[in-house]
Enzyme design. Structure first.
Site, PDB file in Angstrom:
ATOM      1  N   MET A  10      86.150  -6.646 136.240  1.00 21.17           N
ATOM      2  CA  MET A  10      85.984  -5.385 135.491  1.00 21.17           C
ATOM      3  C   MET A  10      86.576  -4.202 136.275  1.00 21.17           C
ATOM      4  SD  MET A  10      82.032  -6.254 134.522  1.00 21.17           S
ATOM      5  CE  MET A  10      81.689  -6.869 136.176  1.00 21.17           C
ATOM      6  N   GLN A  52      81.181  -0.969 126.201  1.00 19.59           N
ATOM      7  CA  GLN A  52      81.026   0.331 126.852  1.00 19.59           C
ATOM      8  C   GLN A  52      81.342   1.468 125.882  1.00 19.59           C
ATOM      9  OE1 GLN A  52      83.804  -0.054 130.079  1.00 19.59           O
ATOM     10  NE2 GLN A  52      82.241  -0.606 131.577  1.00 19.59           N
ATOM     11  N   THR A  83      82.359  -3.338 140.443  1.00 20.64           N
ATOM     12  CA  THR A  83      82.715  -2.207 139.599  1.00 20.64           C
ATOM     13  C   THR A  83      81.613  -1.176 139.725  1.00 20.64           C
ATOM     14  OG1 THR A  83      82.976  -1.466 137.287  1.00 20.64           O
ATOM     15  CG2 THR A  83      81.676  -3.424 137.633  1.00 20.64           C
ATOM     16  N   ASN A  84      81.965   0.079 139.607  1.00 21.25           N
ATOM     17  CA  ASN A  84      80.944   1.120 139.719  1.00 21.25           C
ATOM     18  C   ASN A  84      80.176   1.293 138.404  1.00 21.25           C
ATOM     19  OD1 ASN A  84      79.386   3.265 140.514  1.00 21.25           O
ATOM     20  ND2 ASN A  84      81.074   4.553 141.173  1.00 21.25           N
ATOM     21  N   THR A  85      80.916   1.416 137.305  1.00 22.05           N
ATOM     22  CA  THR A  85      80.290   1.755 136.022  1.00 22.05           C
ATOM     23  C   THR A  85      79.164   0.794 135.651  1.00 22.05           C
ATOM     24  OG1 THR A  85      82.313   2.787 135.191  1.00 22.05           O
ATOM     25  CG2 THR A  85      80.717   2.045 133.551  1.00 22.05           C
ATOM     26  N   CYS A 197      85.557   4.938 141.192  1.00 21.96           N
ATOM     27  CA  CYS A 197      85.864   3.808 140.320  1.00 21.96           C
ATOM     28  C   CYS A 197      86.679   2.851 141.165  1.00 21.96           C
ATOM     29  CB  CYS A 197      86.642   4.255 139.085  1.00 21.96           C
ATOM     30  SG  CYS A 197      87.163   2.886 138.036  1.00 21.96           S
ATOM     31  N   THR A 198      86.411   1.575 141.044  1.00 23.59           N
ATOM     32  CA  THR A 198      87.019   0.622 141.963  1.00 23.59           C
ATOM     33  C   THR A 198      88.525   0.480 141.774  1.00 23.59           C
ATOM     34  OG1 THR A 198      86.287  -1.151 140.461  1.00 23.59           O
ATOM     35  CG2 THR A 198      84.930  -0.709 142.407  1.00 23.59           C
ATOM     36  N   GLU A 199      89.084   1.054 140.706  1.00 19.32           N
ATOM     37  CA  GLU A 199      90.542   1.031 140.528  1.00 19.32           C
ATOM     38  C   GLU A 199      91.251   2.240 141.130  1.00 19.32           C
ATOM     39  OE1 GLU A 199      89.028  -1.896 137.817  1.00 19.32           O
ATOM     40  OE2 GLU A 199      88.534   0.229 137.892  1.00 19.32           O
TER      41      GLU A 199
END
Length: 232
Positions: A10, A52, A83-85, A197-199
């Protein structure tokens, strides 16, 4: 060495960074041919993204719980969510597994406090920037002051994550947009910025910003390694 459980996919772009960072960190600490013992369950991000953005968080939570349970059954000693979210439902996930869950906000906050920073900027998805599941922990548990971009700029940050970074698209124009947004936050007195955010770390690194950045992917992955090796 404990076995690390990775709930990923994700997006897979950032999950691959978790895997790389974790294995490189283990090898740096132990040398030789050492690598991490880990179990990964990778979600189909299209399913998660649809839930989401249609506000069907209960269904998303069910999927996340099932993924975490697969990881526990696979032999992991503890869990990280890559993932953060989706830490939005971290407490629900923890209630349905018996292994510990290492929360991304705790890992990040400890690193920030270690550097003596009190006012921090936060970039991430709109869910992360606008809701309290992440920044609430920073404020309530660590007494940090958290600044986020304006509503218009939050949408820009969010769109770049979902329409570009999660698809592996890295654009110089988007990097410049993020730099402008961070500069605006700097003008409001932030002392550092969380790439929440991990991206985002695929786009921005410390060379791009004059204040300390806190790359949650690197921080969370390193925390997992420290826990696995009994350092934390």
């Amino acid at each position: 060495m404990k076995t690390i459980g990775l709930l990923g996919g994700m997006s897979w772009e950032s999950s691959s960074e978790y895997y790389r960072i974790i294995n490189q960190a283990v090898n740096r600490k132990l040398g030789g041919h050492h690598s991490a013992k880990c179990v990964m369950y990778s979600m189909n991000f299209e399913e998660i993204k649809r839930l989401q953005h249609s506000n069907r968080w209960d269904e998303a939570t069910e999927l996340m719980i099932k993924g975490a349970q697969h990881i526990e059954k696979g032999g992991a000693d503890f869990l990280i969510i890559c993932t953060n979210t989706m830490h939005k439902m971290a407490s629900e996930i923890q209630q349905h597994i018996t292994i510990p869950l290492l929360h991304i906000a705790d890992a990040t906050a400890r690193r920030i406090k270690d550097q003596g920073i009190n006012r921090i900027g936060l970039l991430g998805t709109k869910f992360t920037m606008e809701e309290d599941f992440y920044k609430g922990t920073l404020i309530a548990n660590y007494n940090l002051k958290v600044n986020i971009p304006t509503q218009e700029k939050r949408q820009v940050v969010h769109d770049i994550i979902y329409k570009e970074l999660c698809l592996g698209k890295i654009k110089e124009s988007s990097k410049k947009e993020y730099q402008k947004i961070i500069n605006d936050l700097m003008n409001n007195g932030i002392e550092g910025v969380i790439l929440g955010c991990t991206e985002i770390s695929l786009l921005i690194n410390q060379n791009d910003i004059s204040i300390p950045i806190f790359d949650i992917t690197e921080i969370h992955a390193q925390t997992a390694v420290d826990y696995a090796l009994g350092i934390l």
